[in-house]
Structures are given as C-alpha cells and as structure tokens.
Design a protein around this motif. Structure first.
Motif, PDB file in Angstrom:
ATOM      1  N   SER A   5     -72.847 -36.755  -5.625  1.00 52.39           N
ATOM      2  CA  SER A   5     -72.292 -37.059  -6.803  1.00 52.39           C
ATOM      3  C   SER A   5     -71.946 -36.686  -7.697  1.00 52.39           C
ATOM      4  O   SER A   5     -71.058 -37.962  -8.628  1.00 52.39           O
ATOM      5  N   ILE A   8     -68.118 -38.732  -6.756  1.00 57.10           N
ATOM      6  CA  ILE A   8     -68.207 -39.918  -6.738  1.00 57.10           C
ATOM      7  C   ILE A   8     -67.938 -40.650  -8.099  1.00 57.10           C
ATOM      8  O   ILE A   8     -66.656 -41.517  -8.286  1.00 57.10           O
ATOM      9  N   LYS A   9     -67.869 -39.240  -8.934  1.00 55.67           N
ATOM     10  CA  LYS A   9     -67.831 -39.802 -10.527  1.00 55.67           C
ATOM     11  C   LYS A   9     -66.297 -39.844 -10.591  1.00 55.67           C
ATOM     12  O   LYS A   9     -65.841 -40.368 -11.605  1.00 55.67           O
ATOM     13  N   GLN A  12     -64.670 -42.570  -9.235  1.00 55.88           N
ATOM     14  CA  GLN A  12     -64.980 -44.128  -9.914  1.00 55.88           C
ATOM     15  C   GLN A  12     -63.756 -44.138 -11.510  1.00 55.88           C
ATOM     16  O   GLN A  12     -63.796 -44.604 -12.061  1.00 55.88           O
ATOM     17  N   LYS A  62     -67.634 -32.519   2.601  1.00 58.76           N
ATOM     18  CA  LYS A  62     -67.690 -33.956   3.780  1.00 58.76           C
ATOM     19  C   LYS A  62     -68.600 -34.019   4.691  1.00 58.76           C
ATOM     20  O   LYS A  62     -69.725 -34.148   5.223  1.00 58.76           O
TER      21      LYS A  62
END
Length: 72
Positions: A5, A8-9, A12, A62
């Motif tokens: 998470s 991902i932030k 973004q 990953k």
C-alpha cells in the motif's frame, strides 16, 4: 521494507507530480526557459520513479506477493 500500500501511494504521488509538471510545461511557450525547466522536472521525476520501480527491495516485495508469502 515497504508495504504494498505504501508503494502504491508512492507511485500515485509520482504520477501526480509528473502530470503537474507536464501541465505547467504546457502553460509555457515552447522553447522558453519555463517550458525547458518543467520538461526537465518531468524527466527527472520519470527517471526517479523508474529507478525506484526497479530497485532490488521493490523486486523482492513483488516476488513475495506473487508467491503468496506476504499478504497486502
């Protein structure tokens, strides 16, 4: 190690910054110092994101998610 998470932030945030740099560039006259500056900023951000996306730590995370070792 970063959690999925958090990664991902981070991605973004980079995407938003890159988009903002291109928007600023598009508000400048082609070939002007402002155009060249924002083009350089966007390029630097893209390079930084690419470097982070291909770092060893990120690859390890990953692999852990793909193998089911770690859950998001």
């Amino acid at each position: 190690m970063q959690k999925m998470s958090e990664m991902i932030k981070m991605v973004q945030l980079y995407e938003q910054r890159i988009e903002n740099a291109y928007s600023a560039r598009d508000n400048c006259k082609t070939g002007s110092w402002g155009y060249n500056y924002w083009e350089g900023v966007a390029g630097h951000l893209l390079h930084s994101l690419n470097t982070r996306m291909h770092s060893k730590n990120l690859r390890d995370i990953k692999v852990e998610y793909v193998k089911g070792i770690r859950k998001p």
